[in-house]
Design a protein around this motif. Structure first.
Motif, mmCIF file in Angstrom:
data_model
loop_
_atom_site.group_PDB
_atom_site.id
_atom_site.type_symbol
_atom_site.label_atom_id
_atom_site.label_comp_id
_atom_site.label_asym_id
_atom_site.label_seq_id
_atom_site.Cartn_x
_atom_site.Cartn_y
_atom_site.Cartn_z
ATOM 1 N N GLY A 55 0.783 -1.226 0.000
ATOM 2 C CA GLY A 55 0.000 0.000 0.000
ATOM 3 C C GLY A 55 0.816 1.278 0.000
ATOM 4 N N ALA A 56 2.128 1.173 0.158
ATOM 5 C CA ALA A 56 2.972 2.365 0.232
ATOM 6 C C ALA A 56 3.071 3.048 -1.132
ATOM 7 C CB ALA A 56 4.358 2.003 0.730
ATOM 8 N N THR A 57 3.001 4.368 -1.117
ATOM 9 C CA THR A 57 3.097 5.142 -2.352
ATOM 10 C C THR A 57 4.040 6.322 -2.155
ATOM 11 O OG1 THR A 57 1.209 6.519 -1.753
ATOM 12 C CG2 THR A 57 0.750 4.580 -3.114
ATOM 13 N N VAL A 58 4.589 6.800 -3.262
ATOM 14 C CA VAL A 58 5.435 7.992 -3.238
ATOM 15 C C VAL A 58 4.543 9.195 -3.498
ATOM 16 C CG1 VAL A 58 7.326 9.207 -4.386
ATOM 17 C CG2 VAL A 58 7.481 6.740 -3.993
ATOM 18 N N THR A 59 4.630 10.188 -2.620
ATOM 19 C CA THR A 59 3.867 11.421 -2.777
ATOM 20 C C THR A 59 4.845 12.591 -2.815
ATOM 21 O OG1 THR A 59 3.582 11.646 -0.390
ATOM 22 C CG2 THR A 59 1.836 10.498 -1.606
ATOM 23 N N SER A 60 4.357 13.733 -3.258
ATOM 24 C CA SER A 60 5.220 14.911 -3.303
ATOM 25 C C SER A 60 4.444 16.135 -2.842
ATOM 26 C CB SER A 60 5.753 15.130 -4.713
ATOM 27 O OG SER A 60 4.694 15.436 -5.588
ATOM 28 N N SER A 61 5.197 17.134 -2.415
ATOM 29 C CA SER A 61 4.586 18.410 -2.056
ATOM 30 C C SER A 61 5.621 19.517 -2.195
ATOM 31 C CB SER A 61 4.026 18.382 -0.633
ATOM 32 O OG SER A 61 5.081 18.262 0.296
ATOM 33 N N GLN A 62 5.142 20.724 -2.437
ATOM 34 C CA GLN A 62 6.001 21.893 -2.521
ATOM 35 C C GLN A 62 6.293 22.384 -1.111
ATOM 36 O OE1 GLN A 62 7.383 23.829 -5.029
ATOM 37 N NE2 GLN A 62 6.865 22.250 -6.499
ATOM 38 N N ALA A 63 7.534 22.716 -0.846
ATOM 39 C CA ALA A 63 7.919 23.215 0.470
ATOM 40 C C ALA A 63 9.086 24.169 0.317
ATOM 41 C CB ALA A 63 8.294 22.056 1.380
ATOM 42 N N GLU A 64 9.256 25.028 1.323
ATOM 43 C CA GLU A 64 10.435 25.883 1.355
ATOM 44 C C GLU A 64 11.586 25.072 1.928
ATOM 45 O OE1 GLU A 64 9.817 29.527 3.383
ATOM 46 O OE2 GLU A 64 8.645 30.362 1.753
ATOM 47 N N LEU A 65 12.678 25.080 1.228
ATOM 48 C CA LEU A 65 13.820 24.265 1.605
ATOM 49 C C LEU A 65 14.857 25.130 2.315
ATOM 50 C CD1 LEU A 65 14.878 21.348 1.283
ATOM 51 C CD2 LEU A 65 16.056 22.115 -0.746
ATOM 52 N N ASP A 66 15.035 24.897 3.607
ATOM 53 C CA ASP A 66 16.091 25.581 4.342
ATOM 54 C C ASP A 66 17.261 24.603 4.507
ATOM 55 O OD1 ASP A 66 15.239 23.827 6.304
ATOM 56 O OD2 ASP A 66 14.440 25.369 7.618
ATOM 57 N N HIS A 67 18.333 25.040 5.129
ATOM 58 C CA HIS A 67 19.529 24.204 5.264
ATOM 59 C C HIS A 67 19.240 22.925 6.053
ATOM 60 C CE1 HIS A 67 22.173 27.062 3.391
ATOM 61 N NE2 HIS A 67 21.755 28.024 4.196
ATOM 62 N N PHE A 68 18.461 23.038 7.116
ATOM 63 C CA PHE A 68 18.158 21.893 7.973
ATOM 64 C C PHE A 68 17.341 20.843 7.219
ATOM 65 C CE2 PHE A 68 15.630 19.881 11.404
ATOM 66 C CZ PHE A 68 16.677 19.358 12.147
ATOM 67 N N THR A 69 16.308 21.274 6.519
ATOM 68 C CA THR A 69 15.472 20.346 5.751
ATOM 69 C C THR A 69 16.269 19.717 4.616
ATOM 70 O OG1 THR A 69 13.539 21.698 6.280
ATOM 71 C CG2 THR A 69 13.305 20.115 4.475
ATOM 72 N N LYS A 70 17.113 20.504 3.954
ATOM 73 C CA LYS A 70 17.947 19.980 2.869
ATOM 74 C C LYS A 70 18.889 18.900 3.402
ATOM 75 C CE LYS A 70 20.913 21.433 -0.940
ATOM 76 N NZ LYS A 70 22.184 20.822 -0.767
ATOM 77 N N TRP A 71 19.488 19.141 4.559
ATOM 78 C CA TRP A 71 20.378 18.149 5.160
ATOM 79 C C TRP A 71 19.615 16.860 5.456
ATOM 80 C CZ3 TRP A 71 20.267 15.518 9.755
ATOM 81 C CH2 TRP A 71 21.396 14.757 10.047
ATOM 82 N N HIS A 72 18.424 16.981 6.038
ATOM 83 C CA HIS A 72 17.623 15.786 6.335
ATOM 84 C C HIS A 72 17.261 15.032 5.057
ATOM 85 C CE1 HIS A 72 16.812 15.376 10.580
ATOM 86 N NE2 HIS A 72 16.820 16.691 10.670
ATOM 87 N N ALA A 73 16.865 15.743 4.021
ATOM 88 C CA ALA A 73 16.478 15.102 2.768
ATOM 89 C C ALA A 73 17.662 14.384 2.123
ATOM 90 C CB ALA A 73 15.894 16.143 1.808
ATOM 91 N N GLU A 74 18.839 15.015 2.142
ATOM 92 C CA GLU A 74 20.033 14.350 1.594
ATOM 93 C C GLU A 74 20.388 13.120 2.418
ATOM 94 O OE1 GLU A 74 22.840 17.532 1.746
ATOM 95 O OE2 GLU A 74 22.255 18.331 -0.210
ATOM 96 N N ASN A 75 20.346 13.245 3.731
ATOM 97 C CA ASN A 75 20.671 12.132 4.622
ATOM 98 C C ASN A 75 19.670 10.985 4.451
ATOM 99 O OD1 ASN A 75 22.275 10.997 6.767
ATOM 100 N ND2 ASN A 75 20.499 11.327 8.084
#
Length: 90
Positions: A55-75
């Motif tokens: 049942g798992a699916t990939v979803t997307s959303s628009q967000a403001e990317l700050d340094h902290f969020t970018k680091w989490h996404a890369e990690n």
């Protein structure tokens, strides 16, 4: 900038923010995404494979990317790629 009470007032945020699409792994039984954020759909797909749930699916959303969020996404992307390689090989 102006001085108030002897302190220097900040001119703006120190964090760089940029609108960007982030990807998540969601499941219909959960209100919030289970994995993410990810910078690419391919990384989110690896996360979906690691979950091993039909049942798992990939979803997307628009967000403001700050340094902290970018680091989490890369990690998060690096971690699920390693786990997905293990799922494929074993």
């Amino acid at each position: 900038m102006k001085f108030e009470n002897g302190a220097l007032a900040p001119a703006g945020s120190a964090c760089l923010k940029k609108a960007m699409t982030l990807f998540f792994v969601s499941h219909p039984k959960c209100a919030k995404p289970l994995l993410g954020p990810f910078l690419t759909a391919a990384d989110a797909e690896c996360g979906r494979q690691v979950m091993r749930s039909d049942g798992a699916t990939v979803t997307s959303s628009q967000a403001e990317l700050d340094h902290f969020t970018k680091w989490h996404a890369e990690n998060n992307g690096a971690v699920v790629r390693v786990f997905a390689e293990g799922v494929r090989n074993g």
